[in-house]
Design a protein around this motif. Structure first.
Motif, PDB file in Angstrom:
ATOM      1  N   LYS A  83     119.237 -25.632  68.349  1.00 16.32           N
ATOM      2  CA  LYS A  83     118.641 -24.451  67.729  1.00 16.32           C
ATOM      3  C   LYS A  83     118.670 -23.270  68.712  1.00 16.32           C
ATOM      4  O   LYS A  83     118.155 -23.374  69.835  1.00 16.32           O
ATOM      5  CB  LYS A  83     117.197 -24.741  67.309  1.00 16.32           C
ATOM      6  N   THR A  91     117.209 -20.335  68.474  1.00 15.97           N
ATOM      7  CA  THR A  91     115.956 -19.569  68.534  1.00 15.97           C
ATOM      8  C   THR A  91     114.825 -20.461  69.054  1.00 15.97           C
ATOM      9  O   THR A  91     114.946 -21.687  69.064  1.00 15.97           O
ATOM     10  CB  THR A  91     115.590 -19.037  67.134  1.00 15.97           C
ATOM     11  N   PRO A  92     113.709 -19.855  69.502  1.00 15.08           N
ATOM     12  CA  PRO A  92     112.588 -20.656  70.022  1.00 15.08           C
ATOM     13  C   PRO A  92     112.077 -21.668  68.995  1.00 15.08           C
ATOM     14  O   PRO A  92     112.096 -21.428  67.799  1.00 15.08           O
ATOM     15  CB  PRO A  92     111.517 -19.594  70.321  1.00 15.08           C
ATOM     16  N   LEU A  93     111.629 -22.817  69.504  1.00 14.12           N
ATOM     17  CA  LEU A  93     111.130 -23.882  68.632  1.00 14.12           C
ATOM     18  C   LEU A  93     109.725 -23.550  68.134  1.00 14.12           C
ATOM     19  O   LEU A  93     108.922 -22.940  68.840  1.00 14.12           O
ATOM     20  CB  LEU A  93     111.094 -25.209  69.391  1.00 14.12           C
ATOM     21  N   SER A  94     109.439 -23.987  66.909  1.00 13.26           N
ATOM     22  CA  SER A  94     108.080 -23.853  66.374  1.00 13.26           C
ATOM     23  C   SER A  94     107.197 -24.913  67.035  1.00 13.26           C
ATOM     24  O   SER A  94     107.704 -25.873  67.629  1.00 13.26           O
ATOM     25  CB  SER A  94     108.102 -24.069  64.862  1.00 13.26           C
ATOM     26  N   GLU A 100     108.229 -28.311  65.818  1.00 10.01           N
ATOM     27  CA  GLU A 100     109.513 -28.745  66.382  1.00 10.01           C
ATOM     28  C   GLU A 100     109.350 -29.161  67.838  1.00 10.01           C
ATOM     29  O   GLU A 100     109.960 -30.136  68.290  1.00 10.01           O
ATOM     30  CB  GLU A 100     110.538 -27.611  66.265  1.00 10.01           C
ATOM     31  N   ASN A 101     108.510 -28.446  68.572  1.00 14.60           N
ATOM     32  CA  ASN A 101     108.267 -28.799  69.970  1.00 14.60           C
ATOM     33  C   ASN A 101     107.602 -30.163  70.080  1.00 14.60           C
ATOM     34  O   ASN A 101     107.897 -30.950  70.990  1.00 14.60           O
ATOM     35  CB  ASN A 101     107.396 -27.729  70.630  1.00 14.60           C
TER      36      ASN A 101
END
Length: 351
Positions: A171, A173-176, A179-180
């Motif tokens: 991904k 973009t930064p993880l939510s 997701e983290n």
């Protein structure tokens, strides 16, 4: 790679992401080779410089054993992705070979920066982490059984990552937060894979489970601290971070060993076991062979040999005087035997 020109000679074999030798030592490079290496994401190579002269170096592990270890790591991951079993006998054979060679090389410092293709998928990182871990174990006085358990755990410390959704790992973009949380599950996933595999010791499996634990208890998944963390995992916590720093991929900024070591020392006793860190620092050549350095006298030199007793004071070959003019012929200074000289800075440019 931007500085590689046709006609240059490869000084160290170039290994691809699948463990194959792309170009062997001694090959004359042409424009076609240069383009192909760039296309597959090889960021840098070692070349021969006739103006400076021949530089001898000792590999702590032979190319043959390193290639076999890369192949084994790749095959294990491929099989697990296909929900298939993997051959533990082949794993044990390559672990035995790695340990045997490293026992023989115990007096050598890790003195070269490894170049790896951008699409390596972490296999080179796994093998390098294993090599660094076993040499650290040797420095801690481990016996053969301990070294083999440590090597197996180090080789598969991140194996739980393969059970994560591929789109999550790539991904852009930064993880939510959710997701983290998924990413943070990979140590337990890896532990479940290894503990169920006949022939893999529970101690090796705990490396996968605990290599993200921190010495002060701030790590995951269980927030263990100090001696609560398996010693093998405390070793891999150091070696994996170090290799992540200095393993030169095309999408990474160059971090030199002395910079990586400074980072580790900064967090010694906080994130990393200080006693293990002390042993580890003693196995790394602070200035890798092939580094261009400037001495306090103003001259430029190439690092040609590491000194085991004083890793920060290698043998260097002076090739430019303090005014920047070529020295002919170049001459060597052993910084260990000449304390009036010291390395002031690394010159990150071609000689």
């Amino acid at each position: 790679m931007d500085k590689v020109k046709p006609g240059m000679i490869v000084e160290r074999a170039i290994i691809g992401s699948t463990g194959e030798i792309l170009l062997n030592k001694g090959v004359h490079i042409d424009a076609r080779y240069i383009q192909r290496l760039k296309d597959i994401g090889v960021p840098a190579i070692y070349v021969r410089d006739e103006n400076i002269g021949k530089v001898e170096y000792d590999e702590v592990v032979s190319n043959q054993t390193r290639l076999e270890a890369l192949s084994v790591a790749r095959d294990v991951v491929t099989n697990l992705r296909l929900r298939s079993d993997f051959d533990i006998r082949r794993v044990n054979k390559v672990v035995d070979d790695l340990v045997s060679e490293l026992v023989t090389s115990r007096d050598l410092l890790v003195a070269l920066i490894d170049m790896r293709a951008a699409n390596d998928e972490g296999f080179y990182h796994s093998v390098n982490t294993t090599v660094l871990s076993v040499i650290t174990g040797l420095g801690m006085g481990y016996n053969d059984k301990q070294l083999r358990q440590l090597a197996c755990g180090a080789l598969f410390h991140d194996i739980g990552v393969i059970l994560l959704p591929p789109e999550l790992l790539k991904k852009p973009t930064p993880l939510s937060p959710e997701e983290n949380k998924q990413i943070l599950k990979h140590p337990e996933l890896g532990f479940q894979i290894l503990r169920k595999k006949e022939g893999v010791s529970l101690m090796s499996a705990h490396v996968a489970l605990q290599h993200h634990e921190k010495f002060d208890g701030s790590g995951y998944p269980r927030g263990l601290a100090g001696d609560e963390i398996c010693e093998y995992a405390r070793i891999v916590a150091v070696t994996a971070i170090y290799d992540n720093f200095v393993g030169l991929g095309s999408n990474k900024q160059l971090v030199l060993p002395h910079q990586a070591i400074q980072y580790l020392i900064k967090y010694g006793g906080i994130w990393f076991d200080p006693e293990i860190l002390k042993v580890f620092v003693g196995i790394i050549a602070v200035f890798p062979i092939g580094s261009v350095v400037q001495l306090n006298s103003g001259v430029q030199a190439l690092v040609t040999r590491a000194n085991k007793n004083h890793p920060s004071r290698p043998v260097v070959r002076v090739f430019k005087n303090r005014l920047g003019a070529r020295v002919a012929p170049p001459f060597e200074i052993d910084l260990e035997a000449n304390p009036e000289y010291f390395i002031q800075t690394i010159v990150v440019e071609e000689p």
